[in-house]
Scaffold this motif. Sequence first.
Motif, short mmCIF file in Angstrom:
data_model
loop_
_atom_site.label_atom_id
_atom_site.label_comp_id
_atom_site.label_asym_id
_atom_site.label_seq_id
_atom_site.Cartn_x
_atom_site.Cartn_y
_atom_site.Cartn_z
N LEU A 131 36.28 1.49 54.76
CA LEU A 131 37.53 1.99 54.20
C LEU A 131 38.41 2.65 55.25
CD1 LEU A 131 39.18 2.22 51.59
CD2 LEU A 131 38.01 4.37 51.13
N PRO A 132 37.89 3.54 56.10
CA PRO A 132 38.74 4.11 57.13
C PRO A 132 39.33 3.07 58.08
CG PRO A 132 36.77 5.42 56.87
CD PRO A 132 36.56 4.18 56.07
N ALA A 133 38.57 2.02 58.40
CA ALA A 133 39.10 0.98 59.29
C ALA A 133 40.25 0.23 58.63
CB ALA A 133 37.99 0.00 59.68
N ALA A 134 40.11 -0.07 57.34
CA ALA A 134 41.18 -0.76 56.62
C ALA A 134 42.42 0.12 56.53
CB ALA A 134 40.69 -1.15 55.23
N ILE A 135 42.23 1.40 56.23
CA ILE A 135 43.36 2.33 56.17
C ILE A 135 44.01 2.44 57.54
CG2 ILE A 135 43.96 4.76 55.86
CD1 ILE A 135 41.79 4.87 53.68
N ARG A 193 34.42 -7.52 60.01
CA ARG A 193 33.88 -6.26 60.50
C ARG A 193 35.03 -5.46 61.10
NH1 ARG A 193 29.01 -4.23 62.11
NH2 ARG A 193 27.98 -6.15 61.48
N PRO A 194 35.11 -4.14 60.86
CA PRO A 194 36.23 -3.37 61.37
C PRO A 194 36.25 -3.37 62.89
CG PRO A 194 34.54 -1.93 60.46
CD PRO A 194 34.16 -3.33 60.10
N PRO A 195 37.45 -3.33 63.50
CA PRO A 195 37.55 -3.33 64.95
C PRO A 195 36.91 -2.08 65.53
CG PRO A 195 39.66 -2.82 63.93
CD PRO A 195 38.74 -3.28 62.84
N LEU A 196 36.39 -2.22 66.77
CA LEU A 196 35.67 -1.11 67.39
C LEU A 196 36.54 0.13 67.50
CD1 LEU A 196 33.73 -2.97 70.20
CD2 LEU A 196 32.83 -2.07 68.07
N ALA A 197 37.83 -0.07 67.73
CA ALA A 197 38.72 1.08 67.88
C ALA A 197 38.81 1.92 66.62
CB ALA A 197 40.11 0.61 68.29
N ALA A 198 38.50 1.31 65.50
CA ALA A 198 38.65 2.02 64.22
C ALA A 198 37.35 2.58 63.70
CB ALA A 198 39.24 1.08 63.17
N LEU A 199 36.23 2.30 64.39
CA LEU A 199 34.93 2.65 63.81
C LEU A 199 34.73 4.15 63.69
CD1 LEU A 199 32.57 0.05 65.48
CD2 LEU A 199 33.49 0.06 63.18
N GLY A 200 35.36 4.93 64.54
CA GLY A 200 35.15 6.36 64.48
C GLY A 200 36.08 7.09 63.54
N TYR A 239 55.14 0.60 50.03
CA TYR A 239 53.75 1.02 50.22
C TYR A 239 53.05 0.03 51.13
CZ TYR A 239 53.80 4.55 46.51
OH TYR A 239 54.06 5.66 45.74
N ALA A 240 52.33 0.55 52.12
CA ALA A 240 51.41 -0.29 52.88
C ALA A 240 50.27 -0.70 51.97
CB ALA A 240 50.89 0.46 54.10
N ASN A 241 49.67 -1.82 52.25
CA ASN A 241 48.68 -2.40 51.34
C ASN A 241 47.56 -3.02 52.15
OD1 ASN A 241 47.33 -3.54 49.18
ND2 ASN A 241 48.92 -5.03 48.69
N THR A 242 46.34 -2.87 51.69
CA THR A 242 45.20 -3.47 52.38
C THR A 242 44.09 -3.75 51.38
OG1 THR A 242 43.69 -3.18 54.28
CG2 THR A 242 44.12 -1.23 52.93
N HIS A 243 43.17 -4.62 51.77
CA HIS A 243 41.97 -4.93 50.99
C HIS A 243 40.75 -4.56 51.80
CE1 HIS A 243 44.14 -8.36 48.54
NE2 HIS A 243 44.63 -7.15 48.30
N VAL A 244 39.70 -4.14 51.12
CA VAL A 244 38.45 -3.84 51.82
C VAL A 244 37.27 -4.07 50.89
CG1 VAL A 244 38.71 -1.36 51.33
CG2 VAL A 244 37.14 -2.10 53.09
N TYR A 245 36.30 -4.83 51.38
CA TYR A 245 35.04 -5.07 50.67
C TYR A 245 33.90 -4.67 51.61
CZ TYR A 245 37.53 -7.76 47.11
OH TYR A 245 38.37 -8.14 46.09
N PRO A 246 33.25 -3.51 51.39
CA PRO A 246 32.15 -3.13 52.27
C PRO A 246 31.07 -4.21 52.30
CG PRO A 246 32.82 -1.28 50.91
CD PRO A 246 33.54 -2.49 50.37
N GLN A 247 30.65 -4.57 53.51
CA GLN A 247 29.67 -5.63 53.69
C GLN A 247 28.24 -5.07 53.70
OE1 GLN A 247 30.63 -9.15 54.62
NE2 GLN A 247 32.53 -8.44 53.71
N ASN A 248 27.29 -5.96 53.46
CA ASN A 248 25.87 -5.66 53.67
C ASN A 248 25.36 -4.53 52.78
OD1 ASN A 248 26.07 -7.53 55.84
ND2 ASN A 248 26.83 -5.88 57.14
#
Length: 438
Positions: free
Chosen positions: A218-222, A9-16, A195-204
Amino acid sequence: MNHPLAALRPPLAALGMVIGLAAGLGASQTHADPVRAMPVRDFIDTLAVVTHVNYTDGAYVNVHNVADDLAWLGVRHVRDFVPGGSPPFDSYVYLARRGVKFNFLVRTNIDESIAQAAALNTAVPGSVAAIEGFNEIDNFPVTYNGLKGAAAGLALQREIYARVHGTPALTGVPVYDVTGYDPKLVDTRARSADYANTHVYPQNGEQPTYNPNGDRWLPAAIGSVKKFDLPMVVTEFGYFSMPQSGWYMLGVDEATQAKGVLNGYMDAAAAGVKRLFVYELLDEKPDPQKKNAEMHYGLFRNDNSPKPVAYAIRNLTTILNANMLHRATAASRDALAYTLADMPVSAFSFLLKKKDGRFVLVLWNETPIWDRANGTPLTSPPASVKLDFAASIRRVDVYDPLVSADPLTTYRNQRQFAVDVPDHVILLEITPGDSAGT
């Protein structure tokens, strides 16, 4: 396996965080200046998919299907492991000659991996688009000179970076970062990655960017790698088409997979992501009883039949690649003035420009698409959004790529009208008033 089945789950700081996307709750999006458009060719270049040409006991054994499917989709960028002993090197040469561009993951033997990538780039110049460090070192640990865990993976990444940039046959080929380390514990990627690199799989069964419960996948991963101040790629993203219920699950039905993937492609491009790789091209092996989620991520089923998501991507690229018979007189214009009124907070817009001078205004509304309690799809009423182009528009064709590559509605010689924006991407192809006809 080549991806996590349970993204955090994305960190709270990144949720907005919503990066590079336009949204406004019940208000107009008024642009004081015309909006600059991304060229369609640049957007299409962000579309990518993961393949497993190295798998020789399933759907990927037919390399001709892989090439044909990619061409049918209108996608040319893939992520795969560098050639190994099986399948033959000629399979990669065949794909490269069909126009496939590879982001190659290195194998355990770095020297051999880089040599193989260099050999392909020599055989088919320009076929290697990037080299990527080790995949998810938290899930697939590596060791190096007595180091373990993240320390080993980060040290190896520096080796990969130096070796790639020291290989003449790979001149100009960028290096994507290793995945699976905690970016909060790392200060810089200098001399480690281009390049910075990340993975993201939206849950639920949630949308990629906006969800009413605050999840911003996606915004949290970025946001987690933004501090490195590098251009960015997402080398894994997706949903599997095996419906699930409950929490921290990834499975949805095929129609919902199509919505999530299409929205994810558009969210990523609008956020400035250089390339997003959807996991994956083909369902690897038959699983008729739906017991193995790993076998259902494909854009195509195991028998090579397209899922709705494959049709949607093909429709998207077909619409964007279609041009007028005659170039528009306003072809040099790179921006368009418009206002969007009554856009919900969950709705986004993104402007593209075709080479013939027409614009494509992309609209989508990330309302809930999956009932996580019951494991069934949800469809919310579309949002009625009012458009004002500040001047009469010669023609606007409205497309829904989940339905067809043909326009559903056409407006002629109008400045203002309302459009229903659903829970997935729609396209408004705009011929300005000072453009020539077809």
